[in-house]
Design an enzyme around this catalytic site. Sequence first.
Site, short mmCIF file in Angstrom:
data_model
loop_
_atom_site.label_atom_id
_atom_site.label_comp_id
_atom_site.label_asym_id
_atom_site.label_seq_id
_atom_site.Cartn_x
_atom_site.Cartn_y
_atom_site.Cartn_z
N GLU A 168 0.83 -1.21 0.00
CA GLU A 168 0.00 0.00 0.00
C GLU A 168 0.87 1.26 0.00
O GLU A 168 0.53 2.25 -0.65
CB GLU A 168 -0.96 0.01 1.19
N HIS A 220 1.75 2.11 -3.51
CA HIS A 220 0.67 2.86 -4.19
C HIS A 220 0.71 4.33 -3.75
O HIS A 220 0.58 5.24 -4.56
CB HIS A 220 -0.70 2.30 -3.78
#
Length: 498
Positions: free
Chosen positions: A264, A267
């Site tokens: 994550e 991202h």
Amino acid sequence: MEDKLKKLKKIVGDAFELQRIAAVLDWDQQVGMPVAAAAGRARQTSLIVSLAHEKRTSAELGELLQVLVTEMENLDPDSDDYCLIKLVAREYERHTKVPAEYVAEFSHLTSLAHSKWESALAGSDFLIFKDSLEKIFRMCREYTDFFAPYEHVYDPLLDEFEPGMKTAELIAVFDKIRPQQVELIREIMARPVPDQSCLRHEFAAGRQWQLSTAAAAAIGYDFSRGRLDSVVHPFTTTFNLNDVRITSSVHTGNLNSLSSTIHEAGHAIYEQNISPRLENTPLATGVSLGMHESQSRLWENIIGRSYHFLRFFYPQIQDAFPELKTVPLDEFYRAYNTVKPGFIRIHADEATYNLHIMLRFELEVAMLEGSLAVADLPEAWNAKMKEYFGIIPPDDALGCLQDVHWSAGLIGYFPTYALGNLIAAQLWKVCREKYGSLDKAIACGRFDELRVWLSENIHCHGSKFESPELLRRITGGGIDPEIYMKYLRGKYSEIYGL
Ligand code: ZN
């Protein structure tokens, strides 16, 4: 032109902000909203989303585009304004080609399908979900008609998630990697299984959380412009370029939260490093799901699961969990990278992951074309599992019912995960060639060279260039599956002594 461009920026800027307001509502819903608030929240979110849709499909925007699209030829094709007009025109066409009644009907269908899928999954009974899935594929086929003529019936669906990518290219890429990955797994399975006992401990949640936070900060996630919260299904969301939030979930039976948080953070680092110049326009976001996954997977797998990264980070893991103090790095590294064909995609290791995607892609295409009846999906799924992994799921919950995507109408989405893996390996190769001592830097916990290189070549551009164009600018070519296969084979040959 100036004046028209200003008006266009106001309309699409407002639509973009509305979408981000919806993201705040969604984040709140997943992070801490009382369950009883669901109906009220659904009303609010749907209001915001429909306001954004109205703006994006307004007649005024259509009129502005008519003029601007002819005048944009006078602009530099690399300029922000040119790229913005191009993107807005493309999105406008896509949004207005699909009738509002279709959108409403599909949204109604998928919200019902979702609860059918939940019950089907809970009882592992495909029949509960079958009718909904049939309707979803029928409506997706109808959707493709709005975009006829196309080269491949899957193109209009894929285009929504990976603009610029064609199904023919995807098929060619998958045809190249499929036999090589099947063979690699076969060779790995013939070797002794690494000792995994060091990962069979209870790992306290609080300590895992601290490790995840430290790893995300180390690779360059900026906590002063974001935060990390706990959820059931981890995701990343952007409220603005100075507020990009990540989430994670911890299970004390394994160390998965570490790699999932790094994923994550990958991202989020993409979104945090988009040029502030693009803020408040639709260009201020990652360009495609595939390119986004290339960032998360580069950090999660190519870096986060590498020997060099663990040389830097394993001492911190050992400090958090002293039971690992007697486990040498080499042993931990092999255990951490063990390959085991399994039923569930989200638990798959690097060597098997893409096969899970190819299986879904092939079945999606077959159901869309009509060569596979939806009723025969469980059988077809299991046959492919046997062919690619040598195992057959004992029930449909561990088979064709495991993913939420199809129930949400997301047909054409799965390939972007595999594209992310392939692109990540290509980017890594280019960057590594530029900085000869990148491995050494990573082993010392220095990630700046890689992160800055990614930011300068990918992140800063936001959505200015479609993903195939961006890749061409960096590598000089398109998707090259051989680079990924070389990476994969190299890594596992060393671990398994192939
Ligand atoms: Zn991801």
